[in-house]
Design a protein around this motif. Structure first.
Motif, PDB file in Angstrom:
ATOM      1  N   THR A 178       0.485  -0.809   0.351  1.00  0.00           N
ATOM      2  CA  THR A 178      -0.034   0.150   0.760  1.00  0.00           C
ATOM      3  C   THR A 178       0.906   1.364  -0.055  1.00  0.00           C
ATOM      4  O   THR A 178       0.885   2.079  -0.902  1.00  0.00           O
ATOM      5  N   GLU A 199       9.540   3.743   7.073  1.00  0.00           N
ATOM      6  CA  GLU A 199       9.573   2.160   7.144  1.00  0.00           C
ATOM      7  C   GLU A 199       9.971   1.838   8.417  1.00  0.00           C
ATOM      8  O   GLU A 199      11.026   1.805   8.891  1.00  0.00           O
ATOM      9  N   THR A 219       3.053  -7.709   3.627  1.00  0.00           N
ATOM     10  CA  THR A 219       3.107  -8.163   2.555  1.00  0.00           C
ATOM     11  C   THR A 219       3.887  -9.150   2.043  1.00  0.00           C
ATOM     12  O   THR A 219       3.688 -10.076   1.089  1.00  0.00           O
ATOM     13  N   ASN A 248      -1.153 -13.848  -4.401  1.00  0.00           N
ATOM     14  CA  ASN A 248      -2.180 -13.997  -5.431  1.00  0.00           C
ATOM     15  C   ASN A 248      -2.673 -13.016  -5.504  1.00  0.00           C
ATOM     16  O   ASN A 248      -3.244 -11.826  -4.818  1.00  0.00           O
ATOM     17  N   VAL A 270       7.846   5.096  13.306  1.00  0.00           N
ATOM     18  CA  VAL A 270       7.179   6.213  14.113  1.00  0.00           C
ATOM     19  C   VAL A 270       6.426   5.675  15.299  1.00  0.00           C
ATOM     20  O   VAL A 270       5.473   4.698  14.972  1.00  0.00           O
ATOM     21  N   LEU A 280      -3.715  -7.427  -1.157  1.00  0.00           N
ATOM     22  CA  LEU A 280      -2.319  -7.149  -2.142  1.00  0.00           C
ATOM     23  C   LEU A 280      -3.041  -6.459  -3.429  1.00  0.00           C
ATOM     24  O   LEU A 280      -2.748  -5.556  -3.829  1.00  0.00           O
TER      25      LEU A 280
END
Ligand SMILES: Cc1cc2nc3c(=O)[nH]c(=O)nc-3n(C[C@H](O)[C@H](O)[C@H](O)COP(=O)(O)OP(=O)(O)OC[C@H]3O[C@@H](n4cnc5c(N)ncnc54)[C@H](O)[C@@H]3O)c2cc1C
Length: 501
Positions: A34, A53, A62, A68, A198, A354
């Motif tokens: 995302t 991140e 993820t 799929n 964060v 996904l």
């Protein structure tokens, strides 16, 4: 150790941690599918973006998924038709098709080495008990221009009663896709920082995001953290579940190309093959349960292994892992601006995220560039749907309320530290306080407050992954107390425990 086939075989990305204070237009928290797709699209449209991140790009859910990509959904399109209406189900199918197509385009455009391949998607019943589900799904899928076929046989080593096949779906290596895309974001407009968790967002005219070694001041924030960090009313409409996966190396034989969903197996199972460097792996997933609400977690892996060995010639289980997903109360994810101005969320993806993650990025790109988006209203994060949500909302929130009862005085799993064996974790009560106590393999005791730092629920020991999992909203912690995932920002409190040895 549990680790997914994607994470174990992924190349390391090497974005630096944030050092010092910077300003940007849009800050994205989270570098999963995302966050990275949002960063790519927004930077492409000329916006200045920073991605923060906490670990590594693609290293969250993820990298623990099955890889799929499909227009259909875990909850089934016909459920959306009956809970909502045909038009909404149509929007779900079409918007998801557009997201899968975008992934295909990006893979082609940048030659991303992620084994992207178009394959069919199958949903089948082993006996006629679930035939009706299949029939309803065939009818629903046909309504939305998908290429659908009804089958009575599949190329699998067991018989099926009825199956639906939808052509033109896809599979890939999700971690390789996200890492590959992150290398192709317009670097003039986007900076990515890894190892930069964060831990606080100060709200005001500008939003200030704090990380251990620097701050980012931004006009807008996208919380691409799978579930929003901190306390949001939305969390009463999101229910965390864990699911298990194995990658079993086949000694002989093969598994057909395709996404195979068994609607009848215990709690639904998903199967696919992954072929790499001459090795064929069967990926088998299933066995879902509410986070932090089981006694023994290892049994879920054992069941998957038994099933794989029953039907296939398995050499060995090379990878096993588990991951989390968040079910939404009314069947649709929440994508858009949250109750906090200028903070956008993308959550409630179930096991379909996904595709929903990429769809969220498409929606954010339009909303943040003041372009209309034809699907934004359907997934609006601020929607209020008491009637559609009521059944699930009541059931799940009674379940959460019951978890708080574990905080009552006198509830302790063991009476003394000596009862905690090496490799084990137990909740123990001392002077009316609950402690999460773990004894490592060398016999050293590690103790933290057992009170989850998100909303004060008591954490539960997960024996398969050696983690402390919160049964209320799904926060998970290492034995060292650090946050792994979920809405909690802060680690478990590490105060000195008065020994009860
Ligand atoms: C077992 C399983 C199998 C699945 N298989 C599929 C599938 O085949 N197809 C499908 O469509 N969906 C699948 N899903 C769902 C899908 O994996 C997820 O919905 C999707 O990966 C979510 O992506 P994301 O980017 O939103 O979240 P994530 O990939 O979890 O990314 C969030 C990122 O935010 C980071 N982060 C968290 N907190 C902070 C912080 N405070 N500061 C900075 N960074 C932070 C995390 O480290 C993480 O990298 C599956 C889910 C499960 C559980």
């Amino acid at each position: 150790m549990t680790t997914s086939i994607w994470k174990a075989t992924a190349q390391k990305s090497n974005f630096p941690p944030l050092q010092g204070d910077i300003t940007t237009d849009i800050a994205i928290v989270g570098g999963g599918i995302t966050g990275i797709t949002s960063a790519y699209l927004l930077a492409r449209s000329g916006r200045k973006v920073v991605v923060l991140e906490s670990g590594e790009v693609g290293g969250g859910t993820t990298g623990d998924s099955t890889g799929n990509l499909y227009s259909m959904i875990d909850k089934r399109l016909h459920h959306i038709q009956s809970k909502w209406d045909k038009e909404t189900a149509g929007k779900v199918a079409r918007s998801r098709t557009a997201a899968v197509d975008l992934i295909g385009e990006l893979v082609r455009k940048y030659s991303i080495d992620c084994d992207f391949k178009r394959v069919p998607w199958y949903l089948f019943s082993e006996t006629n008990k679930k035939d009706e589900t299949i029939e309803k799904e065939i009818k629903a899928a046909t309504d939305y221009g998908l290429q659908v076929e009804e089958l009575q046989e599949l190329p699998l080593p067991f018989s099926v009663s009825k199956a639906i096949k939808v052509e033109g779906q896809a599979q890939f290596n999700p971690a390789a896709f996200v890492k590959g895309l992150s290398q192709n974001i317009n670097s003039g407009n986007c900076s990515i920082y890894e190892q930069s968790p964060v831990h606080h967002i100060e709200k005001g005219d500008k939003l200030v995001l704090s990380t251990p070694a620097g701050k980012v001041t931004a006009n807008k924030v996208i919380m691409a953290t799978h579930t929003p960090k901190g306390i949001y009313a939305l969390q009463t409409a999101l229910y965390p579940y864990r699911e298990y996966a194995i990658a079993a190396k086949l000694r002989s034989g093969d598994f057909p190309d395709g996404i195979f969903w068994d609607t009848e197996a215990e709690n639904h199972q998903s199967m696919r093959v992954y072929r790499k460097n001459g090795e064929n792996y069967l990926l088998l997933l299933g066995g879902h349960h509410k986070v932090g609400q089981e006694d023994h977690y290892e049994k879920f892996f054992q069941r998957l292994e038994q099933k794989a060995r029953k039907y296939f010639d398995i050499d060995r289980i090379d990878y096993k892992w588990s991951a989390q997903h968040y079910k939404p109360s009314d069947g649709l994810p929440f994508i858009g601006e949250s109750a906090d101005d200028n903070i956008f969320v993308a959550t409630g993806f179930s096991t379909d995220g996904l595709t929903y993650g990429v769809l969220s990025a498409m929606i954010f790109d339009d909303l943040l560039n003041d372009r209309g988006n034809r699907w934004a209203k359907t997934y609006d994060a601020g929607r209020f749907t008491p009637i559609k949500s009521a059944k699930t909302f009541i059931k799940e929130n009674i379940n959460v309320a019951k978890q708080y009862l574990k905080d009552l005085p006198g509830k302790s799993e063991v009476d003394s530290l000596t009862e905690v064996k090496p490799g084990e974790g137990k909740v123990i009560e001392i002077d009316n306080e609950k402690w999460a106590v773990y004894r490592d393999d060398e016999g050293k005791v590690h103790s933290h407050s057992a009170v989850c730092t998100h909303m004060d629920c008591i954490v539960d020991w997960n024996d398969a992954e050696r983690t402390w999992d919160c049964p209320c909203h799904g926060s998970r912690f290492k034995t060292t107390g650090e946050v792994i995932e979920g809405p909690a920002y802060s680690p478990l409190d590490k105060r000195k425990m008065i020994s009860k040895e």
